[in-house]
Design a protein around this motif. Structure first.
Motif, PDB file in Angstrom:
ATOM      1  N   LEU A 185       6.071  -2.036  -5.671  1.00 21.94           N
ATOM      2  CA  LEU A 185       7.205  -2.884  -5.340  1.00 21.94           C
ATOM      3  C   LEU A 185       8.446  -2.041  -5.020  1.00 21.94           C
ATOM      4  O   LEU A 185       9.140  -2.297  -4.020  1.00 21.94           O
ATOM      5  CB  LEU A 185       7.508  -3.834  -6.501  1.00 21.94           C
ATOM      6  N   GLY A 186       8.721  -1.055  -5.828  1.00 27.77           N
ATOM      7  CA  GLY A 186       9.866  -0.192  -5.571  1.00 27.77           C
ATOM      8  C   GLY A 186       9.752   0.543  -4.252  1.00 27.77           C
ATOM      9  O   GLY A 186      10.725   0.648  -3.488  1.00 27.77           O
ATOM     10  N   LEU A 192      11.740  -1.509   2.968  1.00 30.26           N
ATOM     11  CA  LEU A 192      12.449  -2.659   3.547  1.00 30.26           C
ATOM     12  C   LEU A 192      13.928  -2.327   3.780  1.00 30.26           C
ATOM     13  O   LEU A 192      14.489  -2.656   4.830  1.00 30.26           O
ATOM     14  CB  LEU A 192      12.346  -3.859   2.606  1.00 30.26           C
ATOM     15  N   ALA A 193      14.534  -1.685   2.804  1.00 33.65           N
ATOM     16  CA  ALA A 193      15.955  -1.351   2.922  1.00 33.65           C
ATOM     17  C   ALA A 193      16.208  -0.423   4.103  1.00 33.65           C
ATOM     18  O   ALA A 193      17.141  -0.635   4.891  1.00 33.65           O
ATOM     19  CB  ALA A 193      16.444  -0.716   1.622  1.00 33.65           C
ATOM     20  N   VAL A 194      15.371   0.583   4.252  1.00 33.60           N
ATOM     21  CA  VAL A 194      15.543   1.529   5.364  1.00 33.60           C
ATOM     22  C   VAL A 194      15.337   0.826   6.698  1.00 33.60           C
ATOM     23  O   VAL A 194      16.093   1.035   7.655  1.00 33.60           O
ATOM     24  CB  VAL A 194      14.570   2.725   5.215  1.00 33.60           C
ATOM     25  N   LEU A 195      14.330  -0.016   6.778  1.00 34.11           N
ATOM     26  CA  LEU A 195      14.052  -0.731   8.032  1.00 34.11           C
ATOM     27  C   LEU A 195      15.209  -1.664   8.400  1.00 34.11           C
ATOM     28  O   LEU A 195      15.613  -1.733   9.568  1.00 34.11           O
ATOM     29  CB  LEU A 195      12.757  -1.530   7.896  1.00 34.11           C
ATOM     30  N   LEU A 196      15.739  -2.373   7.415  1.00 35.11           N
ATOM     31  CA  LEU A 196      16.833  -3.307   7.690  1.00 35.11           C
ATOM     32  C   LEU A 196      18.109  -2.562   8.070  1.00 35.11           C
ATOM     33  O   LEU A 196      18.832  -2.982   8.992  1.00 35.11           O
ATOM     34  CB  LEU A 196      17.082  -4.189   6.465  1.00 35.11           C
ATOM     35  N   ASN A 353      -0.352   0.521   2.496  1.00 34.23           N
ATOM     36  CA  ASN A 353      -0.337  -0.833   3.057  1.00 34.23           C
ATOM     37  C   ASN A 353       0.986  -1.549   2.804  1.00 34.23           C
ATOM     38  O   ASN A 353       1.394  -2.417   3.583  1.00 34.23           O
ATOM     39  CB  ASN A 353      -1.490  -1.656   2.459  1.00 34.23           C
ATOM     40  N   VAL A 354       1.672  -1.192   1.717  1.00 30.44           N
ATOM     41  CA  VAL A 354       2.934  -1.866   1.415  1.00 30.44           C
ATOM     42  C   VAL A 354       3.974  -1.573   2.493  1.00 30.44           C
ATOM     43  O   VAL A 354       4.837  -2.408   2.775  1.00 30.44           O
ATOM     44  CB  VAL A 354       3.447  -1.442   0.015  1.00 30.44           C
ATOM     45  N   VAL A 355       3.892  -0.413   3.143  1.00 31.92           N
ATOM     46  CA  VAL A 355       4.818  -0.095   4.225  1.00 31.92           C
ATOM     47  C   VAL A 355       4.522  -0.974   5.437  1.00 31.92           C
ATOM     48  O   VAL A 355       5.439  -1.457   6.111  1.00 31.92           O
ATOM     49  CB  VAL A 355       4.741   1.400   4.586  1.00 31.92           C
TER      50      VAL A 355
END
Length: 560
Positions: A185-186, A192-196, A353-355
């Motif tokens: 999750l972390g 997610l933060a980097v992508l956004l 896969n989480v990425v």
């Protein structure tokens, strides 16, 4: 617009005028598109239920063949989130955990989409897709985004997930939350933060590629991989082989509706993106030729081990912002992707896969247009309700049935509007000889003893009773007029039923002591009315006769 064989093969039009200085722009755009497309296509392939490299094959084959037949200079072709999800959830019901059959059905679907595109091009059916309203698509995309997101959230939490429908998936995920893998999750939240942040501050840049490379490096160089991370694994090296699907249409139930839904989504999304890009660059696309371009792209996808493809706005924006001048950028992108498949696939084995889930979640965020939904709410509550009907259909029934419901709602909406056209009752604009709708202009002056109406649609067999009832309803609500004037200026077409309805009105009015006059009829409308001998029954309705002329004659005045 090009004609003849040049229209069918657009490179014949743009290649002769190709400027050498554009080559660097197209090359840079192609490499940038490949850098964006590879990680995104890996993620979308998981939505389709296929091994990750099938998504790369979509970009490789689809873009190359679209460049030969498409008319957009910046449109990028590849897998899209909605189509990937549509293929995944639909094909899942056609296989019994047989990966080979799954891949075969997906490729067969692409070939059927290609055949449908060709038939639609041949019979000039490109305009039919326009019957799907923007309000319907707005709700459908929002529902599809939430449906897709629910398939990726379990990966973000590091749990198994499961379930068939949207709400079942929510319930299962809720029950699995206590078992969340905090390390996964972390890691996912960081991605997610980097992508956004990259999407906000570095638009058009291949931030997803940076996240992929960084995540592979972290898992390869640290012990994080021992904390329960699931990874992509080894991808097959080399280019996809040319092969026909081992299945035929009669072997698989449900391919036709799946392919039709994919075609609708692909064409609407592709043409919308292509038009936006063409408008920004000052040229035009050919919507009919786009069917051939999409057909060629899907034919290639089906023959080279991929699944249905389309032109997406996000990937096309990357191509455009990177400087693409012509479809040659797609050729450079395919070459770059081909080189990666031949020499760099081993580097992707430790991709978590989480990425990929984070990439999908960021991508589908753009499908929910809250600003436009608020605008539709303010402008038309009815249109907002239609949009929410499509939204609910996707969540409750799934994406495939949601597409079908969206099409049916669009058609029913079209029929409803055509069957119940607005009948405007006119009054004179003060100080003029012009007449307009009194409902919208309360200051207009009514003409004593006369009723003037205008049907704001064609007069056809399925709406004539509505018009007749509206006119009689108005007559019965007040003192009976001596004259009724029908202004046909906003009725571009009148069929036989429409002409006979007017004849019936004339007969009924005559019995009630009311005279009927017709004005403003177009040439084709005058022809059918004269064939029904309406000129003998109501008098002349030539093209020079105006409402004001008839009213002044009624009042006993001489027209100015």
């Amino acid at each position: 617009m090009s004609r003849g064989w040049r229209a069918v093969f657009p490179p014949a039009s743009w290649l002769p005028s190709y400027q050498p200085k554009w080559l660097a722009n197209d090359a840079i755009a192609g490499v940038t598109l490949a850098a964006y497309g590879i990680p995104v296509s890996l993620a979308y392939a998981s939505l389709a239920g296929l091994p990750p490299h099938y998504g790369i094959y979509c970009y490789l084959a689809g873009g190359l063949f679209y460049a030969l037949f498409g008319t957009s200079r910046q449109l990028a072709i590849g897998p899209t989130s909605a189509i990937s999800m549509l293929v995944g959830v639909t094909v899942a019901g056609m296989v019994q955990n047989d990966p080979a059959r799954w891949a075969g059905i997906s490729a067969l679907t692409a070939l059927v989409v290609a055949a449908m595109c060709f038939l639609a091009w041949l019979f000039r059916l490109s305009s039919l897709v326009n019957f799907i309203s923007e309000s319907i698509l707005l709700g459908f995309k929002a529902g599809a985004a939430l449906t897709i997101a629910m398939t990726q959230l379990p990966k973000l939490f590091g749990v198994a997930g499961g379930g068939e429908g949207f709400f079942e998936r929510i319930g299962i995920l809720w029950g699995q939350i206590p078992g969340t893998n905090l390390a996964v999750l972390g890691f996912g939240l960081a991605a997610l933060a980097v992508l956004l942040l990259g999407e906000k501050f570095l638009p058009g840049r291949p931030i997803a590629l940076l996240v992929v490379v960084a995540s592979i490096a972290v898992l390869s160089m640290t012990s994080l991989g021992e904390l329960g991370f699931k990874v992509v694994g080894e991808l097959p090296q080399g280019l996809p082989h040319f092969q026909l699907p081992g299945l035929r249409l009669h072997d698989v139930d449900g391919v036709i509706p799946l392919a039709f839904a994919c075609l609708l989504l692909a064409y609407v999304e592709s043409v919308s993106a292509a038009r936006a890009l063409a408008l920004a660059h000052g040229y035009e696309i050919d919507p009919r030729q786009e069917l051939l371009g999409l057909g060629a792209a899907n034919l290639a996808a089906g023959l080279f081990q991929a699944y249905p493809v389309a032109g997406g706005l996000s990937q096309s924006s990357v191509n455009d912002k990177a400087g693409a001048k012509t479809p040659l950028a797609l050729v450079f992108a395919s070459v770059t992707i081909g080189l990666c498949l031949m020499f760099l696939t081993g580097m992707l084995s430790n991709l978590p896969n989480v990425v990929l889930a984070a990439i999908v979640l960021v991508a589908v965020k753009g499908l929910i247009d809250l600003r436009e939904l608020r605008h539709v709410w303010k402008v038309s509550r009815f249109e907002f309700g239609v949009s929410m009907a499509a939204f609910a259909a996707v969540l409750l029934l799934g994406i495939l049935k949601g597409v079908i419901v969206a099409v049916l709602v669009s058609l029913l909406l079209l029929i409803r509007r055509a069957a119940n056209p607005h009948v405007a009752f006119l009054g004179r604009i003060p100080g003029t000889r012009t007449y307009s709708d009194m409902e919208r202009n309360p200051d207009n002056e009514a003409v004593p003893g006369a009723l003037i109406f205008r049907v704001e649609a064609a007069l056809l067999y399925f709406n004539v009773e509505h018009v007749r009832d509206a006119v009689w309803g108005r007559i019965r609500s007040a003192a009976p007029p001596k004259l009724v004037v029908c202004d046909l200026s906003t009725s571009p077409m009148v069929d036989l039923a429409g002409a006979r309805m007017l004849a019936t009105l004339q007969t009924e009015f005559q019995a009630a002591g009311i005279r009927l006059r017709l004005v403003g009829a177009h040439a084709a409308v005058r022809a059918i009315l004269r064939a029904e001998k309406m000129d003998e029954r109501v008098g002349d309705f030539g093209r020079r006769t105006l409402v004001s002329d008839v009213i002044e004659e009624f009042r006993g005045a001489t027209p100015a």
